[in-house]
Design an enzyme around this catalytic site. Structure first.
Site, short mmCIF file in Angstrom:
data_model
loop_
_atom_site.label_atom_id
_atom_site.label_comp_id
_atom_site.label_asym_id
_atom_site.label_seq_id
_atom_site.Cartn_x
_atom_site.Cartn_y
_atom_site.Cartn_z
N ASP A 273 0.87 -1.17 0.00
CA ASP A 273 0.00 0.00 0.00
C ASP A 273 0.91 1.23 0.00
O ASP A 273 2.15 1.11 0.00
CB ASP A 273 -0.93 -0.05 1.23
CG ASP A 273 -2.15 0.83 1.03
OD1 ASP A 273 -3.19 0.59 1.67
OD2 ASP A 273 -2.06 1.77 0.20
N GLU A 460 -10.46 6.68 4.05
CA GLU A 460 -9.38 6.18 4.91
C GLU A 460 -9.50 6.70 6.32
O GLU A 460 -10.60 6.84 6.85
CB GLU A 460 -8.03 6.50 4.26
CG GLU A 460 -7.95 5.87 2.85
CD GLU A 460 -6.56 5.80 2.30
OE1 GLU A 460 -6.36 6.20 1.15
OE2 GLU A 460 -5.66 5.34 3.02
C1 GLC Z 1 -4.31 4.12 -0.09
C2 GLC Z 1 -5.28 3.00 0.28
C3 GLC Z 1 -5.40 1.93 -0.77
C4 GLC Z 1 -5.20 2.54 -2.15
C5 GLC Z 1 -3.77 3.04 -2.22
C6 GLC Z 1 -3.48 3.74 -3.55
O1 GLC Z 1 -3.56 4.49 1.03
O2 GLC Z 1 -5.06 2.36 1.53
O3 GLC Z 1 -6.70 1.34 -0.62
O4 GLC Z 1 -5.43 1.57 -3.15
O5 GLC Z 1 -3.44 3.92 -1.17
O6 GLC Z 1 -4.18 4.95 -3.62
#
Ligand code: GLC
Length: 580
Positions: A273, A460
């Site tokens: 992530d 988030e």
């Molecule tokens: C974010 C999220 C994830 C997402 C990634 C790319 O922090 O946790 O779900 O796909 O970053 O944006």
């Protein structure tokens, strides 16, 4: 989907021929994922042998879908101009439609699809999302989120289907099939099941917090959706920010390498992530089993240089690097990117088409859950002489869509191609419709008040309750309570519609209203809500989560979940009324 063994063996021989030609820098380049702006110059796509480019928060690749395609085509041409000409993967958070593109079809968030329980519909929605993602230049989506939310205090409940492992597993299958199909179809994309593992089960619902489940509970409650996705050949798995019993899921060798890759035979890409290595360092994440790293936000040099040195010092084995690169190349071959690396302009005309929007409207209708209907006030007569509509959520495509819409944190404005719920009501009602947005002009003689309340968009950790940056509670805001009071206390019949990313503590408000509808986050086709309120279609939705009766339901680490009968919910998982 049974893997095509013949195709796979051809791919394996291609990789066997290509891998030995690659330098260590080229291999580490393939393991590197960056944003299309800020993190990389066009020239560096070649000089740093980048494996993947993503679009997330921040400046758009252009105005029109063609601009987006041409921007990514330029990057692809540069990648193909390198010595080995390995094509790029382009990834995007298209989590309920291609939600980063203004004008795309936006579906209900997964919690609404969970309420619909309709696997066929989920598959169609995923297929349309895949097409509109391809039409805007992408071949990889970071979806579906297959979390099993244990606590509504978590800011990402709406990204998941349900608290039920069984329902989540069923809809995960549908979603992966819809996104990927036979994988090499230029109208399909590589899907990503995320976030591995325990993202929704942290103590007190803290995003990126500590998940203290036993391994047995992880196996029983959280692994099944991943197992189902792997059986269907899901192309990637994204690791999670949380720790599991103190070990970061970005460096959890046992679960990533030994369980996911070896035991469950996942042969795709494990992608980190966003800067997920920051807690433990990129070497620990690569050694844990992560194959591609989101080395974003200025981390490109640190990541590539750090890993190169680690390999030279023997801290990361070349076998681990080769396994990661083999997996990345395998998906690029499976997607047909070596033969067909560029987006197809022909697909652009299908973005936001009437046909796509009709599917999204059906998803809206089937996502709605009727929790109360006193004296059968619903369905509303279209000929009612005077209807008053209350609440800012009634007339804002942004508010009805939630986070991950146009912008990362969502928008509270209308966006291209969307229909607000108020527009849908005006289209169907034959009598007078008055919009009393903030209940400042109470229509005491209205035949009915349709009152919209809910949450403002969040994504988030911004949606965590009790998180230091959050200003969210699991209750309604005072102004929304006022909307209901202003009409219920005047004896006007009230239909309350809640637009939220999760169940909220609304016991008092449900008592006050004649009818109460959980509408979740319907997305662009707001008129689907009106079609059910006026009876063109019956309610079909069932609660994908148990519904809390009081904030005391959250005294322990988790909320009122259907598998934990220590707390009596107000409404159980699976509850939902219908007209007939
Ligand atoms: C974010 C999220 C994830 C997402 C990634 C790319 O922090 O946790 O779900 O796909 O970053 O944006």
């Amino acid at each position: 989907m049974v893997r095509d063994k013949k195709a796979d063996s051809i791919i394996a021989s291609k990789i066997d021929a290509l891998l030995p030609l690659m330098t260590l820098e080229e291999k580490i380049g393939q393991m590197t994922q960056v944003r299309h702006f800020d993190d990389i110059t066009e020239e560096e796509v070649a000089t740093r042998f980048i494996g993947s480019i993503i679009h997330t928060e921040g400046s758009d690749p252009g105005k029109t879908a063609l601009d987006w395609q041409l921007k990514f085509k330029k990057f692809q041409e540069i990648a193909l101009s390198t010595r080995l000409g390995i094509p790029l993967l382009f990834g995007v958070d298209a989590v309920h439609g291609q939600n980063t593109f203004d004008g795309a079809t936006i579906f209900p968030h997964n919690i609404g699809l969970g309420a619909s329980g309709n696997a066929e519909l989920v598959k169609k929605a995923a297929s349309i999302t895949a097409l509109e993602a391809r039409a805007t230049g992408f071949n990889w989506v970071f979806s579906p989120c297959v979390a099993i939310p244990y606590n509504e205090k978590w800011g990402r409940v709406y990204e998941a289907f349900s608290e039920s492992t069984e329902l989540t597993t069923k809809l995960t299958r549908a979603s992966v099939e819809g996104h990927q199909g036979s994988f090499s179809d230029p109208r399909k994309v590589m899907a990503t099941t995320k976030h591995f593992i325990g993202d929704g089960a942290t103590d007190y619902g803290q995003e990126g917090g500590e998940t203290s489940l036993s391994r047995k509970e992880v196996n029983e409650y959280l692994l099944p959706p991943y197992k189902a996705a792997i059986e269907l050949g899901v192309g990637s798995v994204m690791t999670s920010f949380n720790t599991l019993n103190g070990i970061s899921m970005h460096a959890h060798k046992d679960l990533i390498t030994d369980t996911l890759k070896k035991e469950m035979k996942f042969d795709g890409i494990v992608v980190s992530d966003w800067k997920g290595y920051s807690k433990y360092g990129e070497n620990a994440t690569v050694n844990g089993g992560i194959d591609m790293v989101m080395a974003v936000d200025g981390d490109l040099e640190m990541f590539q240089k750090g890993l190169l040195e680690a390999v030279k010092k023997g801290e990361v084995s070349i076998d681990r690097i080769n396994d990661a690169v083999r997996r990345i190349l395998r998906q690029k071959y499976r997607l047909g990117l070596f033969e067909n690396p560029f987006p197809d302009p022909e697909l652009i005309q299908e973005i936001g088409s009437d046909e796509h929007r009709a599917v999204a409207r059906q998803a809206v209708r089937e996502s709605l859950v009727l929790l109360k209907n006193e004296k059968n006030i619903l369905p509303l007569e279209k000929i009612l002489p005077k209807i008053v509509v209350v609440g800012e959520h009634a007339d804002s495509a942004g508010l009805q869509s939630g986070g991950w819409t146009i912008d990362w944190q969502g928008a509270d404005r209308n966006y291209q191609g969307a229909t607000t719920i108020l527009e849908g009501i005006k289209k169907l009602a034959r009598g007078e419709v008055i919009y009393d947005q903030h209940a400042t002009n109470v229509q005491e003689d209205a035949d009915v008040a349709i009152i919209f309340i809910g949450e403002k968009p969040y994504a988030e950790f911004f949606g965590d309750v009790g998180h230091e940056v959050s200003d969210f509670e699991l209750f309604l805001t005072e102004s929304h309570k006022h909307y209901i009071d202003a009409y219920a206390n005047k004896g006007v019949k009230t239909v309350v519609v809640l637009l939220s990313g999760r169940p909220l503590v609304t016991t008092k408000e449900i008592d006050q209203s004649d009818a109460f509808v959980a509408a979740w986050l319907p997305g662009s086709e707001g008129d689907g809500v009106a079609e059910v309120l006026f009876g063109d279609h019956d309610f079909k939705g069932k609660l994908p989560h148990s519904w809390p009766k009081s904030i005391d339901d959250y005294k322990s680490k988790y909320g009122p979940n259907f598998w934990d009968d220590s707390i009596e919910p107000l409404f159980p998982f699976g509850f939902g009324l219908q007209y007939n």
